[in-house]
Write a protein that holds these residues in place. Structure first.
Motif, PDB file in Angstrom:
ATOM      1  N   TRP A  59       0.847  -1.196   0.000  1.00  0.00           N
ATOM      2  CA  TRP A  59       0.000   0.000   0.000  1.00  0.00           C
ATOM      3  C   TRP A  59       0.884   1.249   0.000  1.00  0.00           C
ATOM      4  CZ3 TRP A  59      -5.326   0.129  -0.152  1.00  0.00           C
ATOM      5  CH2 TRP A  59      -5.991  -1.081   0.046  1.00  0.00           C
ATOM      6  N   SER A  60       0.596   2.178  -0.903  1.00  0.00           N
ATOM      7  CA  SER A  60       1.325   3.443  -0.920  1.00  0.00           C
ATOM      8  C   SER A  60       1.006   4.238   0.335  1.00  0.00           C
ATOM      9  CB  SER A  60       0.923   4.248  -2.157  1.00  0.00           C
ATOM     10  OG  SER A  60       1.341   5.589  -2.044  1.00  0.00           O
ATOM     11  N   ARG A  61       2.008   5.006   0.795  1.00  0.00           N
ATOM     12  CA  ARG A  61       1.800   5.914   1.928  1.00  0.00           C
ATOM     13  C   ARG A  61       1.154   7.225   1.483  1.00  0.00           C
ATOM     14  NH1 ARG A  61       2.347   4.559   7.102  1.00  0.00           N
ATOM     15  NH2 ARG A  61       3.180   6.623   7.548  1.00  0.00           N
ATOM     16  N   HIS A  62       1.042   7.423   0.177  1.00  0.00           N
ATOM     17  CA  HIS A  62       0.523   8.687  -0.365  1.00  0.00           C
ATOM     18  C   HIS A  62      -0.608   8.377  -1.342  1.00  0.00           C
ATOM     19  CE1 HIS A  62       4.033  10.540   1.466  1.00  0.00           C
ATOM     20  NE2 HIS A  62       4.749   9.594   0.903  1.00  0.00           N
ATOM     21  N   ASN A  63      -1.630   7.698  -0.842  1.00  0.00           N
ATOM     22  CA  ASN A  63      -2.663   7.156  -1.722  1.00  0.00           C
ATOM     23  C   ASN A  63      -4.063   7.656  -1.416  1.00  0.00           C
ATOM     24  OD1 ASN A  63      -2.873   5.802   0.741  1.00  0.00           O
ATOM     25  ND2 ASN A  63      -3.585   3.900  -0.202  1.00  0.00           N
ATOM     26  N   ILE A  64      -4.202   8.817  -0.778  1.00  0.00           N
ATOM     27  CA  ILE A  64      -5.530   9.358  -0.531  1.00  0.00           C
ATOM     28  C   ILE A  64      -5.609  10.776  -1.087  1.00  0.00           C
ATOM     29  CG2 ILE A  64      -5.902   7.932   1.524  1.00  0.00           C
ATOM     30  CD1 ILE A  64      -5.449  10.454   3.226  1.00  0.00           C
ATOM     31  N   ALA A  65      -6.827  11.168  -1.479  1.00  0.00           N
ATOM     32  CA  ALA A  65      -7.040  12.509  -2.020  1.00  0.00           C
ATOM     33  C   ALA A  65      -8.520  12.854  -1.928  1.00  0.00           C
ATOM     34  CB  ALA A  65      -6.567  12.608  -3.468  1.00  0.00           C
ATOM     35  N   PHE A  66      -8.806  14.134  -1.733  1.00  0.00           N
ATOM     36  CA  PHE A  66     -10.148  14.658  -1.881  1.00  0.00           C
ATOM     37  C   PHE A  66     -10.269  15.270  -3.272  1.00  0.00           C
ATOM     38  CE2 PHE A  66      -9.958  15.022   2.839  1.00  0.00           C
ATOM     39  CZ  PHE A  66     -11.133  14.333   3.147  1.00  0.00           C
ATOM     40  N   GLY A  67     -11.350  14.950  -3.986  1.00  0.00           N
ATOM     41  CA  GLY A  67     -11.621  15.595  -5.257  1.00  0.00           C
ATOM     42  C   GLY A  67     -12.516  16.795  -5.052  1.00  0.00           C
ATOM     43  N   SER A  68     -13.315  17.116  -6.076  1.00  0.00           N
ATOM     44  CA  SER A  68     -14.182  18.291  -5.986  1.00  0.00           C
ATOM     45  C   SER A  68     -15.536  17.967  -5.368  1.00  0.00           C
ATOM     46  CB  SER A  68     -14.388  18.895  -7.379  1.00  0.00           C
ATOM     47  OG  SER A  68     -14.948  17.934  -8.257  1.00  0.00           O
ATOM     48  N   ARG A  69     -15.938  16.709  -5.388  1.00  0.00           N
ATOM     49  CA  ARG A  69     -17.243  16.345  -4.843  1.00  0.00           C
ATOM     50  C   ARG A  69     -17.185  16.338  -3.325  1.00  0.00           C
ATOM     51  NH1 ARG A  69     -20.280  10.518  -5.478  1.00  0.00           N
ATOM     52  NH2 ARG A  69     -22.060  10.988  -4.112  1.00  0.00           N
ATOM     53  N   PRO A  70     -18.040  17.113  -2.655  1.00  0.00           N
ATOM     54  CA  PRO A  70     -18.012  17.166  -1.181  1.00  0.00           C
ATOM     55  C   PRO A  70     -18.289  15.799  -0.558  1.00  0.00           C
ATOM     56  CG  PRO A  70     -19.318  18.975  -2.082  1.00  0.00           C
ATOM     57  CD  PRO A  70     -19.035  18.043  -3.228  1.00  0.00           C
ATOM     58  N   GLY A  71     -17.575  15.525   0.520  1.00  0.00           N
ATOM     59  CA  GLY A  71     -17.833  14.312   1.290  1.00  0.00           C
ATOM     60  C   GLY A  71     -17.344  13.033   0.670  1.00  0.00           C
ATOM     61  N   VAL A  72     -16.423  13.104  -0.296  1.00  0.00           N
ATOM     62  CA  VAL A  72     -15.899  11.904  -0.944  1.00  0.00           C
ATOM     63  C   VAL A  72     -14.382  11.870  -0.824  1.00  0.00           C
ATOM     64  CG1 VAL A  72     -15.569  10.702  -3.147  1.00  0.00           C
ATOM     65  CG2 VAL A  72     -17.806  11.632  -2.558  1.00  0.00           C
ATOM     66  N   LEU A  73     -13.870  10.745  -0.346  1.00  0.00           N
ATOM     67  CA  LEU A  73     -12.425  10.510  -0.253  1.00  0.00           C
ATOM     68  C   LEU A  73     -12.057   9.424  -1.253  1.00  0.00           C
ATOM     69  CD1 LEU A  73      -9.765  11.103   1.427  1.00  0.00           C
ATOM     70  CD2 LEU A  73     -10.344   9.019   2.708  1.00  0.00           C
ATOM     71  N   TRP A  74     -10.946   9.634  -1.977  1.00  0.00           N
ATOM     72  CA  TRP A  74     -10.439   8.643  -2.929  1.00  0.00           C
ATOM     73  C   TRP A  74      -9.225   7.949  -2.326  1.00  0.00           C
ATOM     74  CZ3 TRP A  74     -13.027   7.525  -7.363  1.00  0.00           C
ATOM     75  CH2 TRP A  74     -13.995   8.443  -7.780  1.00  0.00           C
ATOM     76  N   VAL A  75      -9.161   6.614  -2.523  1.00  0.00           N
ATOM     77  CA  VAL A  75      -8.073   5.797  -1.979  1.00  0.00           C
ATOM     78  C   VAL A  75      -7.524   4.914  -3.082  1.00  0.00           C
ATOM     79  CG1 VAL A  75      -7.401   4.101  -0.236  1.00  0.00           C
ATOM     80  CG2 VAL A  75      -9.203   5.770   0.283  1.00  0.00           C
ATOM     81  N   GLY A  76      -6.200   4.972  -3.309  1.00  0.00           N
ATOM     82  CA  GLY A  76      -5.547   4.096  -4.281  1.00  0.00           C
ATOM     83  C   GLY A  76      -5.155   2.776  -3.652  1.00  0.00           C
ATOM     84  N   THR A  77      -5.179   1.699  -4.435  1.00  0.00           N
ATOM     85  CA  THR A  77      -4.948   0.351  -3.912  1.00  0.00           C
ATOM     86  C   THR A  77      -3.778  -0.332  -4.611  1.00  0.00           C
ATOM     87  OG1 THR A  77      -6.324  -0.827  -5.516  1.00  0.00           O
ATOM     88  CG2 THR A  77      -7.454   0.194  -3.621  1.00  0.00           C
ATOM     89  N   PRO A  78      -3.261  -1.423  -4.025  1.00  0.00           N
ATOM     90  CA  PRO A  78      -2.169  -2.177  -4.668  1.00  0.00           C
ATOM     91  C   PRO A  78      -2.590  -2.885  -5.944  1.00  0.00           C
ATOM     92  CG  PRO A  78      -2.250  -2.611  -2.297  1.00  0.00           C
ATOM     93  CD  PRO A  78      -3.496  -1.877  -2.647  1.00  0.00           C
ATOM     94  N   THR A  79      -3.896  -3.020  -6.203  1.00  0.00           N
ATOM     95  CA  THR A  79      -4.373  -3.683  -7.417  1.00  0.00           C
ATOM     96  C   THR A  79      -4.536  -2.715  -8.587  1.00  0.00           C
ATOM     97  OG1 THR A  79      -6.712  -3.366  -6.855  1.00  0.00           O
ATOM     98  CG2 THR A  79      -5.622  -5.355  -6.009  1.00  0.00           C
ATOM     99  N   GLY A  80      -4.329  -1.414  -8.347  1.00  0.00           N
ATOM    100  CA  GLY A  80      -4.509  -0.428  -9.391  1.00  0.00           C
ATOM    101  C   GLY A  80      -5.873   0.215  -9.410  1.00  0.00           C
ATOM    102  N   ALA A  81      -6.742  -0.167  -8.494  1.00  0.00           N
ATOM    103  CA  ALA A  81      -8.080   0.414  -8.434  1.00  0.00           C
ATOM    104  C   ALA A  81      -8.086   1.663  -7.554  1.00  0.00           C
ATOM    105  CB  ALA A  81      -9.075  -0.605  -7.888  1.00  0.00           C
ATOM    106  N   LEU A  82      -9.055   2.536  -7.798  1.00  0.00           N
ATOM    107  CA  LEU A  82      -9.359   3.646  -6.911  1.00  0.00           C
ATOM    108  C   LEU A  82     -10.677   3.358  -6.218  1.00  0.00           C
ATOM    109  CD1 LEU A  82      -8.507   6.913  -8.923  1.00  0.00           C
ATOM    110  CD2 LEU A  82      -7.072   5.652  -7.322  1.00  0.00           C
TER     111      LEU A  82
END
Length: 418
Positions: free
Chosen positions: A270-293
């Motif tokens: 798992w990456s240590r730098h794999n989370i981000a907030f986009g423009s949609r309120p209340g949604v967190l994005w998480v990157g995975t070892p399989t290549g999925a978000l």
């Protein structure tokens, strides 16, 4: 419903990136090379990914360096809040980059060995940690560089990044210790030159150490923190309430020491730098070892998986000021994604100022020379403690955070010896 569309791609075989840092207002993104202490820069305007240059591309590789040896060689950088400019610190010095050139930053003390940098919201102040003055107590304070006057002053203790609230009125940073980490909020004093962080009494307390720089959502209503030294933890707090709305471990929780090798390998995937907030309120994005978000809706606690880099781990994730996602893959891929939601979220920070004001009105500054343990009122997102409360705790359960169990044990021994 959310759809992701690839609008630009740098195919595998390019720079392998372990961390992405997007400019807060301009279509620029910097990536830290995973193989050597280097930084690569791309322009992501108009749905393109155009490489602008690199710093340290000819430096020696990390090789087998691990742990603190690796961390000491890893560059740290900070984008200017308005200009196409960043400052990067590495073991070869402190450099200022612009699209025209890279040069050594003026006014940096010769004794500086910075491990974290941040621009003040005015763009004329650079905050740097640890302090350059006293090597024996360097982590007890920080440097404040006035980039206009070329002077260096002293600032409060912090050690892990600084995140500016979208309203610009306050920032959050971390002050770490092996037992517990404070999430410190600070009012930015614009009446002084250079800009100064005034640490506030309300604070977060996180178990253990080893966390990454906190992230505010675009609307300023959520704060996410990725950690830690022992688990792949993700914690998200509502703001300004600091109520914890998500506490999860990516992959398997720690089985305890000694760690099985199989668990270590799965954890390090798992990456240590794999989370981000986009423009949609209340949604967190998480990157995975399989290549999925993974798209996490914080309100209804619902998660949706999106295939992006099938078969290639996400090594870093970031979000541009206009809400696109930038994804780095372990094979050297770099992808720019548009995020389309139904209904489309408003791209505005309206209301962020009211959120920041509500927080500032609920707390006060601690004295400049005040001890954090004495003055802070801390919360883990579920419970709140003042210093007097913690001084009287003598019981804790196995489900309580480690720092609270230790505090209770210390207090119990103290009471028994009196």
């Amino acid at each position: 419903m959310t759809d992701l569309e690839v609008v630009a791609r740098v195919p595998g075989g390019g720079h392998s990136v372990e961390r992405l840092a997007c400019h807060p207002r301009l279509p620029l993104v910097a990536g830290l090379d995973s193989e050597r202490p280097a930084v690569h820069i791309w322009d992501c305007d108009a749905g393109q990914l155009r490489e602008l240059g690199s710093i340290g591309a000819e430096s020696d590789s990390y090789g087998d360096a691990f742990g603190w040896d690796r961390a000491e060689r890893t560059p740290v950088l900070a984008w200017h809040p308005h200009k196409p400019l960043f400052v990067v610190a590495s073991d070869s010095g402190v450099v200022q980059w612009t699209p025209d050139r890279a040069r050594e930053l003026d006014g940096v003390p010769s004794t500086a060995s910075y491990r974290s940098l941040a621009f003040g919201p005015d763009g004329r102040t650079l905050w740097a940690s640890p302090a350059s003055g006293d090597e024996h107590n360097a982590w007890e304070s920080s440097d404040v560089l006035d980039l206009t006057a070329g002077t260096v002053g002293s600032g409060p203790r912090w050690d892990t990044g600084v995140a500016e609230h979208p309203a610009g009125a306050l920032v959050v940073t971390l002050a770490s210790d092996q037992g517990a980490t404070y999430g410190l909020f600070a009012r930015v004093d614009h009446d002084t030159a250079p800009a100064v962080m005034r640490v506030l009494r309300r604070a977060l307390i996180l178990d253990a150490d080893g966390y990454e720089t906190p992230l505010f959502s675009a609307d300023g209503r959520h704060l996410a923190i990725r950690g830690n030294a022992y688990d792949n933890s993700v914690d998200v707090f509502e703001f300004p309430s600091l109520h914890r709305v998500l506490a999860t471990t990516l992959g398997e929780p720690s089985p305890g020491y000694p760690y099985p090798q199989e668990w270590l390998e799965r954890t390090r995937a798992w990456s240590r730098h794999n989370i981000a907030f986009g423009s949609r309120p209340g949604v967190l994005w998480v990157g995975t070892p399989t290549g999925a978000l993974i798209e996490v809706d914080l309100e209804d606690q619902h998660a949706v998986e999106h295939d992006v880099l099938t078969g290639t781990p996400v090594s870093a994730l970031g979000a541009t000021p206009t809400g696109e996602l930038v994804v780095a893959g372990g094979a050297g891929d770099l992808v720019l994604l548009s995020v389309r939601s139904d209904p489309a979220p408003p791209r505005t920070t309206d209301g962020a100022a009211a959120v920041a004001s509500a927080f500032l009105e609920s707390t006060s500054d601690i004295p400049d020379d005040g001890d954090l343990d004495t003055h802070l009122v801390v919360t883990d997102g579920a419970r709140t403690w003042a210093s007097d409360d913690l001084a009287s705790v003598t019981t804790a359960t196995a489900t309580d955070p480690t720092w609270l169990q230790l505090q209770a044990a210390i207090n119990k021994v103290r009471d028994q010896s009196e």
